[in-house]
Design a protein around this motif. Sequence first.
Motif, PDB file in Angstrom:
ATOM      1  N   GLY A 152       0.833  -1.197   0.000  1.00  0.00           N
ATOM      2  CA  GLY A 152       0.000   0.000   0.000  1.00  0.00           C
ATOM      3  C   GLY A 152       0.864   1.243   0.000  1.00  0.00           C
ATOM      4  O   GLY A 152       2.090   1.160  -0.093  1.00  0.00           O
ATOM      5  N   TRP A 153       0.204   2.395   0.122  1.00  0.00           N
ATOM      6  CA  TRP A 153       0.941   3.660  -0.010  1.00  0.00           C
ATOM      7  C   TRP A 153       2.017   3.828   1.053  1.00  0.00           C
ATOM      8  O   TRP A 153       3.024   4.479   0.830  1.00  0.00           O
ATOM      9  CB  TRP A 153      -0.028   4.849   0.038  1.00  0.00           C
ATOM     10  N   GLY A 154       1.823   3.255   2.255  1.00  0.00           N
ATOM     11  CA  GLY A 154       2.790   3.456   3.345  1.00  0.00           C
ATOM     12  C   GLY A 154       3.774   2.311   3.491  1.00  0.00           C
ATOM     13  O   GLY A 154       4.419   2.172   4.527  1.00  0.00           O
ATOM     14  N   HIS A 155       3.901   1.489   2.448  1.00  0.00           N
ATOM     15  CA  HIS A 155       4.817   0.339   2.478  1.00  0.00           C
ATOM     16  C   HIS A 155       6.204   0.730   2.989  1.00  0.00           C
ATOM     17  O   HIS A 155       6.817   0.026   3.786  1.00  0.00           O
ATOM     18  CB  HIS A 155       4.885  -0.220   1.062  1.00  0.00           C
ATOM     19  N   TYR A 156       6.690   1.890   2.528  1.00  0.00           N
ATOM     20  CA  TYR A 156       8.047   2.337   2.895  1.00  0.00           C
ATOM     21  C   TYR A 156       8.193   2.558   4.398  1.00  0.00           C
ATOM     22  O   TYR A 156       9.290   2.542   4.927  1.00  0.00           O
ATOM     23  CB  TYR A 156       8.381   3.640   2.151  1.00  0.00           C
ATOM     24  N   LYS A 157       7.052   2.787   5.085  1.00  0.00           N
ATOM     25  CA  LYS A 157       7.131   3.075   6.527  1.00  0.00           C
ATOM     26  C   LYS A 157       7.331   1.824   7.376  1.00  0.00           C
ATOM     27  O   LYS A 157       7.602   1.913   8.570  1.00  0.00           O
ATOM     28  CB  LYS A 157       5.819   3.734   7.005  1.00  0.00           C
TER      29      LYS A 157
END
Length: 269
Positions: free
Chosen positions: A233-238
């Motif tokens: 999802g959009w916050g994968h990097y977090k």
Amino acid sequence: MSLLKSFFFRVFISALFLAVPILGVWTFVTADDHGWWFPENVSSYGGEIDYLFNVILTMVAITFVLTEVVLVYCLFWYSQKRDSKATFSHGSHTLEMIWTAVPALLLVFIAFSQMGAWNAVKIDMPDGTEADEPYSPDRPMMEVYASQFDWRARYPDEEGNFDGMDVVETPYDMYVPVDTKVVFRLISRDVLHSFFVPKFRLKQDAVPGMEIPVWFEATAVGEYDLICAELCGWGHYKMAGKVHVLPQDEYDAWLAGAREELRSNGSLD
Ligand SMILES: [Cu+2]
């Protein structure tokens, strides 16, 4: 003589193609000196994983170099002007047999070589649990929940329960003792994630609806990156956490302190 058939142009083009395998092999051979290779291995089974990687890499490298040499040879030799007529080929049964049988044998070899490591890492849990049997509640060390977009390690209370009031939960960070086989259940709260600690050579998908037993044994005290290896999802990097590997006494002290803090309702300093 046309430019395309000139000797120097043929040499130039062939040399360009030859540069690909030379640069390719050079990159791998010197990767370690440039810090482009794997991070240091700090898990008990990491050496076995690296060995398998190197076996497959060697096979691929030999195939790559041989193919490139044949390509460069053909490029140079058959681009010259000739007077003879081309011969028509209906294919070669023998050649087809060879290029089917050799890769097949290599795949069978890989399949057998990896069985021991696969079994040790993914099937036979060190606490006797099998990957396809329900996880036994008498042996849990922790649970790890993955969700959009964090990791949560949960430590059972003193009685080993995960649903009591004294369950310590640490977002993003995981604390484990060194030289100990750590077994945990990996659970996803929403979508597919993947628990990845490069220095442990450990990667396991977290699959919604499944409780997957995972284990590792860290061989050195330290702080290691935990990342999500499945675009979730959009916050994968977090989903970047840390696995803190502590000496046993420090781990015990940490867990006792965390439990005390939890019971204190935040009144501790
Ligand atoms: Cu994720």
